[in-house]
Design a protein around this motif. Structure first.
Motif, short mmCIF file in Angstrom:
data_model
loop_
_atom_site.label_atom_id
_atom_site.label_comp_id
_atom_site.label_asym_id
_atom_site.label_seq_id
_atom_site.Cartn_x
_atom_site.Cartn_y
_atom_site.Cartn_z
N ARG A 122 28.18 -35.50 -14.38
CA ARG A 122 27.14 -35.85 -15.35
C ARG A 122 26.72 -37.29 -15.06
O ARG A 122 27.52 -38.13 -14.67
N ILE A 123 25.44 -37.55 -15.29
CA ILE A 123 24.87 -38.84 -14.94
C ILE A 123 24.72 -39.69 -16.20
O ILE A 123 24.20 -39.24 -17.22
N LEU A 124 25.18 -40.92 -16.10
CA LEU A 124 25.08 -41.89 -17.19
C LEU A 124 24.10 -42.97 -16.77
O LEU A 124 24.29 -43.64 -15.74
N ASP A 125 23.05 -43.15 -17.55
CA ASP A 125 22.03 -44.15 -17.21
C ASP A 125 22.54 -45.56 -17.53
O ASP A 125 22.24 -46.12 -18.59
N HIS A 126 23.29 -46.09 -16.58
CA HIS A 126 23.86 -47.43 -16.72
C HIS A 126 23.71 -48.14 -15.39
O HIS A 126 24.01 -47.57 -14.33
N PRO A 127 23.25 -49.39 -15.39
CA PRO A 127 22.95 -50.07 -14.11
C PRO A 127 24.19 -50.46 -13.30
O PRO A 127 24.10 -50.62 -12.08
N VAL A 128 25.34 -50.59 -13.97
CA VAL A 128 26.56 -51.00 -13.27
C VAL A 128 27.21 -49.78 -12.63
O VAL A 128 27.25 -48.71 -13.25
N ALA A 129 27.72 -49.94 -11.42
CA ALA A 129 28.35 -48.83 -10.70
C ALA A 129 29.63 -48.39 -11.39
O ALA A 129 30.49 -49.21 -11.70
N ALA A 130 29.75 -47.10 -11.65
CA ALA A 130 30.94 -46.55 -12.28
C ALA A 130 31.08 -45.08 -11.90
O ALA A 130 30.07 -44.37 -11.78
N ALA A 131 32.30 -44.66 -11.70
CA ALA A 131 32.60 -43.25 -11.42
C ALA A 131 33.99 -42.97 -11.98
O ALA A 131 34.95 -43.64 -11.63
N TYR A 132 34.07 -41.99 -12.89
CA TYR A 132 35.35 -41.68 -13.51
C TYR A 132 35.35 -40.24 -14.00
O TYR A 132 34.30 -39.58 -14.05
N CYS A 133 36.53 -39.75 -14.30
CA CYS A 133 36.65 -38.41 -14.87
C CYS A 133 37.28 -38.51 -16.25
O CYS A 133 38.08 -39.42 -16.51
N LEU A 134 36.91 -37.60 -17.10
CA LEU A 134 37.42 -37.55 -18.46
C LEU A 134 38.11 -36.20 -18.65
O LEU A 134 37.45 -35.18 -18.87
N PRO A 135 39.45 -36.16 -18.54
CA PRO A 135 40.16 -34.87 -18.65
C PRO A 135 40.07 -34.31 -20.05
O PRO A 135 39.83 -35.02 -21.03
N GLY A 136 40.28 -33.01 -20.16
CA GLY A 136 40.31 -32.34 -21.44
C GLY A 136 40.92 -30.97 -21.30
O GLY A 136 41.03 -30.43 -20.19
N VAL A 137 41.32 -30.39 -22.42
CA VAL A 137 41.94 -29.07 -22.40
C VAL A 137 40.90 -28.00 -22.13
O VAL A 137 41.06 -27.13 -21.26
N LEU A 138 39.79 -28.04 -22.86
CA LEU A 138 38.75 -27.03 -22.72
C LEU A 138 37.55 -27.53 -21.93
O LEU A 138 36.79 -26.75 -21.37
N ARG A 139 37.37 -28.82 -21.90
CA ARG A 139 36.23 -29.38 -21.17
C ARG A 139 36.65 -30.68 -20.49
O ARG A 139 37.22 -31.57 -21.11
N SER A 140 36.39 -30.74 -19.21
CA SER A 140 36.63 -31.94 -18.42
C SER A 140 35.33 -32.31 -17.72
O SER A 140 34.56 -31.43 -17.33
N GLN A 141 35.11 -33.60 -17.57
CA GLN A 141 33.84 -34.04 -17.00
C GLN A 141 34.05 -35.16 -15.99
O GLN A 141 34.94 -36.00 -16.15
N VAL A 142 33.23 -35.14 -14.96
CA VAL A 142 33.13 -36.24 -14.01
C VAL A 142 31.84 -36.97 -14.32
O VAL A 142 30.78 -36.35 -14.45
N VAL A 143 31.93 -38.28 -14.46
CA VAL A 143 30.77 -39.08 -14.86
C VAL A 143 30.44 -40.07 -13.75
O VAL A 143 31.33 -40.78 -13.24
N ILE A 144 29.19 -40.11 -13.37
CA ILE A 144 28.68 -41.05 -12.37
C ILE A 144 27.54 -41.85 -12.99
O ILE A 144 26.64 -41.26 -13.61
N SER A 145 27.56 -43.16 -12.85
CA SER A 145 26.50 -43.98 -13.42
C SER A 145 25.31 -44.04 -12.47
O SER A 145 25.42 -43.79 -11.25
N ALA A 146 24.17 -44.40 -13.03
CA ALA A 146 22.97 -44.55 -12.21
C ALA A 146 23.15 -45.65 -11.18
O ALA A 146 22.63 -45.57 -10.06
N GLY A 147 23.91 -46.67 -11.54
CA GLY A 147 24.19 -47.75 -10.60
C GLY A 147 24.96 -47.26 -9.39
O GLY A 147 24.72 -47.68 -8.26
N ALA A 148 25.92 -46.35 -9.62
CA ALA A 148 26.69 -45.79 -8.52
C ALA A 148 25.82 -44.91 -7.64
O ALA A 148 25.97 -44.89 -6.40
#
Length: 313
Positions: free
Chosen positions: A145-171
């Protein structure tokens, strides 16, 4: 008293072994095996420390840790529990203090684990909700999923039913397409192998002993090994050089801080240097003999520690 002495030896030995493991070079070649070794040492230390206190405190029962605990509970249930005398068996103040300390340490570790778990769950729930409001999908970046943020960032958010990988616009602006694919593969490796659960006991130790530098050092060592595990998994899908270049770009661009409860591709600068060097200069895998030796030693350590709880002395 024999079991108390032996459990004390194991507890001290675990601390010495942890210090040696922290300085050892072989974990770089076998991060999965090293993580198991860290888990065994941490668990054995807790069990042996609590067991040593209980073995000393319940020595008048002459039934070992498990037998002594059973007798203590039976006396407490029958209202025959006194501070200085339990069912006709004399207890000194040192033994009473040891039992109280053992129960206190157990409660501290358990509450630390539960508090860490509850905090992480709540933080991730809030972050998932926030991402639902501000993040969006991009067909050109599948699996994230894309996060509109100018600073470079890439992380994952674990979860039991839903997990997400997040990439910023800066990245997205900073990374080449192949490098981006390697980063996403790295984050998906974290999610598949549930590295957040591996780190949870160590983060609970940090909560239980917040001002102990040694605990922070060991937590950082395990966190680095987990990142290496994800690097290795990503390297099976993408070129290690692609991931290494992505890490270099994150390290030189000043990436954003990691949200609480998330696992990021690049966090600490010295650790990034270590991982990049490992990716660009492969050191080979841990030998089969060394792997069997470490896993066998971890198994023997756990069996011995638990067995001493049954020693009736």
């Amino acid at each position: 008293m024999v079991s108390a002495a032996l459990l004390t030896v194991i507890a001290v030995g675990c601390l010495i072994a942890a210090a040696r493991l922290r300085q050892a070079s072989w974990p770089v070649r076998g991060p999965y095996v090293a993580v198991i070794a860290w888990q065994a040492l941490g668990l054995a230390w807790g069990i042996s420390t609590i067991g040593a206190l209980l073995a000393f405190g319940l020595a008048p029962y002459d039934r070992g840790v498990f037998g002594g605990l059973l007798s203590l509970l039976q006396d407490a249930a029958s209202h025959d529990l006194y501070l200085s005398e339990i069912a006709g068996t004399s207890f000194g103040s040192a033994q009473i203090a040891a039992v109280v300390l053992a129960f206190g340490l157990t409660l501290l570790l358990f509450c630390g684990l539960m508090a860490s778990f509850v905090q992480v769950v709540r933080t991730r729930r809030r972050h998932h909700h926030l991402l639902g409001l501000v993040a969006h999908d991009d067909p050109d970046v599948p699996g994230a999923r894309i996060l509109d943020h100018p600073v470079a960032a890439a992380y994952c958010l674990p979860g039991v039913l839903r997990s997400q990988v997040v990439i910023s616009a800066g990245a997205l602006r900073m990374l080449e397409r192949d490098e981006l694919a390697a980063v996403i593969a790295h984050e998906h490796a974290h999610l598949r192998q549930r590295h957040d659960l591996v780190l949870l006991p160590f983060s609970s130790l940090k909560r239980a002993f917040p001002h102990v530098t040694l605990v922070e050092t060991y937590y950082s060592a395990v966190a680095l090994l987990i990142e290496m595990c994800a690097d290795d998994q990503a390297g099976r899908e993408r070129s290690p050089k692609e991931l290494a270049m992505a890490l270099v770009r994150f390290g030189t661009s000043g990436s954003a801080a990691v949200p609480a409860g998330a696992l990021a591709a690049a966090v600490d600068q010295p650790e990034v240097v270590t991982r990049v060097s490992r990716l660009l200069n492969p050191v080979g895998e841990l030998s089969r003999r060394a792997t069997i030796t470490v896993l066998g030693s971890a198994s023997i350590l756990m069996v011995t520690t638990l067995g001493l709880w049954h020693l009736p002395m």
